[in-house]
Write a protein that holds these residues in place. Sequence first.
Motif, short mmCIF file in Angstrom:
data_model
loop_
_atom_site.label_atom_id
_atom_site.label_comp_id
_atom_site.label_asym_id
_atom_site.label_seq_id
_atom_site.Cartn_x
_atom_site.Cartn_y
_atom_site.Cartn_z
N ALA A 25 18.58 -2.76 30.18
CA ALA A 25 19.27 -2.97 28.90
C ALA A 25 20.67 -2.37 28.98
CB ALA A 25 18.47 -2.35 27.77
N PRO A 26 21.65 -3.06 28.35
CA PRO A 26 23.05 -2.70 28.60
C PRO A 26 23.46 -1.27 28.25
CG PRO A 26 22.89 -4.52 27.00
CD PRO A 26 21.53 -4.28 27.55
N LEU A 27 22.83 -0.65 27.28
CA LEU A 27 23.35 0.66 26.86
C LEU A 27 22.45 1.84 27.23
CD1 LEU A 27 24.87 -0.03 23.32
CD2 LEU A 27 26.05 0.40 25.46
N GLU A 41 28.66 -10.61 26.02
CA GLU A 41 27.21 -10.62 26.23
C GLU A 41 26.58 -9.36 25.62
OE1 GLU A 41 29.42 -11.29 28.84
OE2 GLU A 41 29.09 -13.43 28.39
N ASP A 42 27.25 -8.22 25.83
CA ASP A 42 26.73 -6.96 25.24
C ASP A 42 26.64 -7.10 23.72
OD1 ASP A 42 26.79 -5.77 27.75
OD2 ASP A 42 28.74 -4.82 27.43
N LEU A 43 27.68 -7.71 23.14
CA LEU A 43 27.71 -7.84 21.68
C LEU A 43 26.55 -8.71 21.19
CD1 LEU A 43 31.56 -8.35 21.16
CD2 LEU A 43 30.24 -6.25 20.90
N PHE A 47 23.78 -7.32 18.62
CA PHE A 47 23.60 -7.96 17.31
C PHE A 47 22.19 -8.57 17.21
CE2 PHE A 47 28.48 -8.66 17.14
CZ PHE A 47 28.66 -7.31 16.86
N GLY A 48 21.65 -9.00 18.34
CA GLY A 48 20.26 -9.49 18.34
C GLY A 48 19.30 -8.37 17.94
N VAL A 49 19.52 -7.19 18.52
CA VAL A 49 18.67 -6.04 18.18
C VAL A 49 18.90 -5.64 16.72
CG1 VAL A 49 18.09 -3.63 18.73
CG2 VAL A 49 18.70 -5.20 20.58
N ALA A 50 20.17 -5.69 16.27
CA ALA A 50 20.47 -5.31 14.87
C ALA A 50 19.72 -6.23 13.89
CB ALA A 50 21.98 -5.38 14.61
N LYS A 51 19.64 -7.51 14.24
CA LYS A 51 18.91 -8.44 13.36
C LYS A 51 17.43 -8.11 13.32
CE LYS A 51 21.95 -12.37 13.84
NZ LYS A 51 22.09 -13.72 14.33
N GLU A 52 16.89 -7.73 14.49
CA GLU A 52 15.48 -7.31 14.51
C GLU A 52 15.29 -6.07 13.64
OE1 GLU A 52 13.92 -6.79 18.48
OE2 GLU A 52 14.76 -8.72 19.06
N MET A 53 16.25 -5.16 13.71
CA MET A 53 16.16 -3.94 12.91
C MET A 53 16.16 -4.28 11.42
SD MET A 53 15.83 -1.46 14.91
CE MET A 53 16.05 -0.99 16.63
N ARG A 54 17.04 -5.22 11.04
CA ARG A 54 17.08 -5.62 9.63
C ARG A 54 15.72 -6.18 9.19
NH1 ARG A 54 21.67 -9.57 7.94
NH2 ARG A 54 20.66 -10.85 9.52
N ALA A 55 15.16 -7.05 10.03
CA ALA A 55 13.87 -7.66 9.67
C ALA A 55 12.79 -6.57 9.52
CB ALA A 55 13.46 -8.66 10.75
N MET A 56 12.80 -5.59 10.42
CA MET A 56 11.81 -4.53 10.35
C MET A 56 12.00 -3.66 9.10
SD MET A 56 9.66 -4.69 12.81
CE MET A 56 8.95 -3.12 13.32
N VAL A 57 13.25 -3.35 8.79
CA VAL A 57 13.53 -2.52 7.60
C VAL A 57 13.08 -3.27 6.34
CG1 VAL A 57 15.35 -1.52 6.15
CG2 VAL A 57 15.39 -1.16 8.63
N GLU A 58 13.39 -4.59 6.31
CA GLU A 58 13.00 -5.37 5.13
C GLU A 58 11.48 -5.45 5.01
OE1 GLU A 58 17.08 -8.02 4.89
OE2 GLU A 58 15.26 -8.97 5.68
N ARG A 59 10.81 -5.55 6.17
CA ARG A 59 9.36 -5.71 6.15
C ARG A 59 8.64 -4.39 5.90
NH1 ARG A 59 7.91 -8.00 11.36
NH2 ARG A 59 9.82 -9.16 11.13
N ALA A 326 18.53 2.93 19.31
CA ALA A 326 17.37 2.47 20.07
C ALA A 326 17.79 2.08 21.50
CB ALA A 326 16.72 1.28 19.37
N MET A 327 18.95 1.48 21.61
CA MET A 327 19.40 1.02 22.94
C MET A 327 19.79 2.18 23.85
SD MET A 327 21.47 -2.41 21.89
CE MET A 327 22.01 -2.82 23.54
N VAL A 328 20.58 3.12 23.35
CA VAL A 328 20.97 4.23 24.25
C VAL A 328 19.77 5.07 24.65
CG1 VAL A 328 23.39 4.38 23.47
CG2 VAL A 328 21.70 5.88 22.47
N LEU A 329 18.74 5.06 23.80
CA LEU A 329 17.54 5.83 24.13
C LEU A 329 16.48 4.99 24.86
CD1 LEU A 329 17.40 8.06 20.92
CD2 LEU A 329 18.02 8.77 23.25
N GLY A 330 16.86 3.80 25.28
CA GLY A 330 15.99 3.00 26.14
C GLY A 330 14.82 2.34 25.46
N LYS A 331 14.93 2.11 24.16
CA LYS A 331 13.79 1.54 23.43
C LYS A 331 14.07 0.14 22.90
CE LYS A 331 10.36 4.50 23.35
NZ LYS A 331 9.01 4.10 23.75
N ALA A 332 15.13 -0.50 23.35
CA ALA A 332 15.38 -1.86 22.85
C ALA A 332 16.12 -2.64 23.92
CB ALA A 332 16.20 -1.82 21.58
#
Length: 332
Positions: A25-27, A41-43, A47-59, A326-332
Amino acid sequence: MAAFVPPNERNAQSPHLPFGDYREAPLYGKDIISVSQFSREDLDYIFGVAKEMRAMVERIGTFDLLKGKILANLFYEPSTRTSSSFFSAMERLGGSVIPINEVTYSSVAKGESLPDTIRTLECYADVIVLRHPEVGSAALAAEYARKPIINGGDGIGEHPTQALLDLFTIKEELGRVDGLTVTMLGDLKYGRTVHSLARLLSLFAVQLNYISPDILRMPADLVKKLEAKGVSQKEYSTLETVLAETDVLYVTRVQKERFENLEEYEKVKGAYVITPETLKPCKDEMIVMHPLPRVGEISLEIDTDPRAAYFRQMEYGLYVRMALLAMVLGKA
Ligand code: NCD
């Protein structure tokens, strides 16, 4: 006889990788110091991970992706949004936070150097967000740190996580970045958010317009750098000429605390104010952004205009910062 290697350096030579297979993972394990480190590509990935985060927060609101992980939030300058959104991001991911604000109560007040404070906090935390008044402070901290450093604003230098959330806002609100006209207004000299955003937008085919009082123009070296990358940039002193073609009006406050001479500040502080009248020539499908805080540059009457995106922009910031942690800590 082999030279003695202290235990902490032994770890550095052979890092313990606790999270399985996220090293591609890039970061992962990286610092976030400047937007110049990102590719398109990094962006997309962030942003793909950010969208997943939004979905999880909403859910479900809060979940345990970073359970057991600790963030040190080290702020040598005032902050509301950056510090509390990183705090909230870490807590929503199940981690916890050591908050150090304005450093009055820490050893920095006793004269401790930045490298020593960083070396201390990384014993206790897995990642450090640093805001500091000096340009280059985050890069300096990263030189000494074994843990990831995230630049939360280094003086008038950069504010990379703000630029990432600004770009995410533009993409989510307008559906694209290529082809847009982005007009930056206000304090382009001292505003670190516009320095980072202009750099980040240089990855796209955009038209950048700069509007500021003469003494607060975009730094010439930055303009030159972007020119060399082929970015189309124009400077104006009045707003009217560019409003009709603007897709993103990015408003900033005049950075009072950066002025050496307060009389100069007084002369330019009210240079531009966005009112409903100002927006009349604007398209229906455009947005007004502001990193906030505002101190009079956008009249309150604009808040209910659907084009006012600055409050939504703050919320996008939560998801982007969750993604980055999540990315810098290797979880996404
Ligand atoms: C900005 C900053 O600190 O650079 N605020 C923020 O992080 N949202 C903008 C500002 O202070 O004007």
